[in-house]
Design an enzyme around this catalytic site. Structure first.
Site, PDB file in Angstrom:
ATOM      1  N   GLY A 157       0.820  -1.261   0.023  1.00 47.86           N
ATOM      2  CA  GLY A 157      -0.162   0.047  -0.107  1.00 47.86           C
ATOM      3  C   GLY A 157       0.864   1.262  -0.022  1.00 47.86           C
ATOM      4  N   CYS A 158       0.997   1.947   1.018  1.00 46.06           N
ATOM      5  CA  CYS A 158       1.332   3.289   1.144  1.00 46.06           C
ATOM      6  C   CYS A 158       2.975   3.141   1.282  1.00 46.06           C
ATOM      7  CB  CYS A 158       0.828   4.230   2.303  1.00 46.06           C
ATOM      8  SG  CYS A 158       1.410   3.485   3.887  1.00 46.06           S
ATOM      9  N   GLY A 159       3.483   2.029   1.899  1.00 49.04           N
ATOM     10  CA  GLY A 159       4.942   1.735   2.022  1.00 49.04           C
ATOM     11  C   GLY A 159       5.126   2.141   3.356  1.00 49.04           C
ATOM     12  N   LEU A 160       4.355   2.767   4.383  1.00 51.67           N
ATOM     13  CA  LEU A 160       4.932   3.120   5.496  1.00 51.67           C
ATOM     14  C   LEU A 160       4.478   2.294   6.692  1.00 51.67           C
ATOM     15  CD1 LEU A 160       4.893   6.968   4.998  1.00 51.67           C
ATOM     16  CD2 LEU A 160       6.911   5.284   5.178  1.00 51.67           C
ATOM     17  N   CYS A 161       3.367   1.192   6.557  1.00 53.71           N
ATOM     18  CA  CYS A 161       2.874   0.659   7.591  1.00 53.71           C
ATOM     19  C   CYS A 161       3.936   0.156   8.552  1.00 53.71           C
ATOM     20  CB  CYS A 161       1.910  -0.635   6.998  1.00 53.71           C
ATOM     21  SG  CYS A 161       0.859   0.123   6.039  1.00 53.71           S
TER      22      CYS A 161
END
Length: 287
Positions: free
Chosen positions: A124-128
Site C-alpha cells: 500500500g502506502c509503504g509506511l505501515c
C-alpha cells in the site's frame, strides 16, 4: 516443506505458469446471459523475512522470484550493503504463507538490531509499521548522473517495451512490473508482483545478485511513482526512473534532491519530466 533456491531463482521474467491460479467465475452483466468460465488470478501470499532467526518484516507478495525479493528488499532497506552480506537463504513454506530465512553478516545484523522495526503490508502506502517520522526516509547520497546523457527516444522505447514484457499482468490484470533497460532503451530484465514496491525490489535484487551495473540505464515501473519508489531507485544507484502513471510531490522533491531523473505518464510517444530535465539528450523546453 523447504523450497530450494534453484527452484525459485530465475534469470529472466517469471513464466506465465508461475504466480497465478485458476478459479471458476460467473460472467454477468446487463442484457446478457450469465455464463460460467475459468479465470486466472494473480497469487498474493504473506511472505515473512527473517534475518539470523529474527523476524523483521511481513510482505504481501506474488510467490515468484522470491530470492530476488529478499536481496532487493534487504538492500533498499539498508539491511545489507551488498550481495556478499547474504551468506545463506532458505525459503520455507507453511500453512500461513512463506518464510524467507536469511543469514547475513554479523555487522549487518548488529546494525539491524539497533534500528529494528516491525513492518507490514508494503503493497500500500509503504509506511505501515513505521514508528516515527525519523524512520520515513533513509540518508542516501545523490545518484551520479550526467547532463545530456539520456535520450528521450530511449525512454519512450523502454516504456513501450515494458507493456509486452508482463506475462502475469497480461494473464491476470493484477500485477505491477519493474524493468531495467539499457541507455538505448532495450529492456533486459523485468520482475512482476502484486505490489509495486515488491516488483522494484525484485528487479533490484536480481541486478544486485548478478552484479549488473545500474548506473547507465533506465528503470521503468508500471505504477505511480511514490517517494519510496524513488528512494529504492536511488539506493540502487538508478539515475532514471520512469513511471506510466503520476508521481507525488514527495517523490518529485526526493528525486530532485537525489539526482534522479523522474518521469511520469510515459504513454505512447510522450512522457512528463518532473526532475532534472537537463539530463535529457536534447535540451528541450526549459521549466
Amino acid at each position: 516443506m523447504k523450497l530450494t533456491e534453484s527452484s525459485l531463482a530465475q534469470a529472466g521474467p517469471a513464466s506465465p505458469a508461475a504466480g497465478h491460479g485458476t478459479r471458476r467465475v460467473v460472467r454477468a452483466g446487463r442484457n446478457v446471459a450469465d455464463r460460467a468460465e475459468l479465470d486466472e488470478l494473480a497469487q498474493e501470499v504473506p511472505v515473512a523475512l527473517e534475518y539470523n532467526g529474527i523476524s523483521h518484516a511481513t510482505l504481501l507478495a506474488t510467490p515468484v522470484d522470491l530470492e530476488d525479493l529478499a536481496y532487493g528488499f534487504s538492500f533498499t532497506e539498508g539491511i545489507i550493503r551488498g550481495a556478499s552480506d547474504v551468506y545463506d537463504l532458505d525459503i520455507v513454506e507453511t500453512e500461513q504463507g512463506l518464510i524467507i530465512q536469511a543469514t547475513i553478516a554479523s555487522a549487518c545484523l548488529n546494525e539491524l538490531k539497533l534500528r529494528r522495526r516491525s513492518l507490514a503490508g508494503r503493497t500500500g502506502c509503504g509506511l505501515c509499521g513505521i514508528e516515527s517520522l525519523d524512520e520515513v526516509r533513509r540518508a542516501l547520497p545523490p545518484v551520479a548522473s550526467r547532463a545530456g546523457g539520456h535520450d528521450p527516444a530511449a525512454i519512450v522505447k523502454a516504456a513501450e517495451q515494458l507493456r509486452a514484457l508482463q506475462p502475469l499482468h497480461l494473464l491476470t490484470g493484477a500485477t505491477h512490473a519493474a524493468g531495467w533497460a539499457t541507455s538505448a532503451g532495450d529492456i533486459l530484465h523485468v520482475r512482476e508482483d502484486v505490489g509495486r514496491h515488491n516488483a522494484l525490489d525484485k528487479l533490484i535484487g536480481h541486478m544486485l545478485r548478478h552484479s549488473h551495473d545500474t548506473a547507465d540505464g533506465i528503470t521503468v515501473i508500471s505504477s505511480r511513482a511514490s517517494f519510496e519508489m524513488v528512494q529504492k531507485a536511488a539506493a540502487a544507484h538508478m539515475p532514471v526512473l520512469v513511471a506510466v502513471s503520476a508521481p507525488t510531490t514527495y517523490a518529485v522533491a526526493m528525486a530532485e534532491e537525489l539526482n534522479v531523473l523522474l518521469a511520469g505518464f510515459a504513454r505512447e510517444n510522450l512522457f512528463t519530466v518532473y526532475s532534472h530535465p537537463e539530463y535529457l539528450g536534447n535540451k528541450g523546453a526549459q521549466p
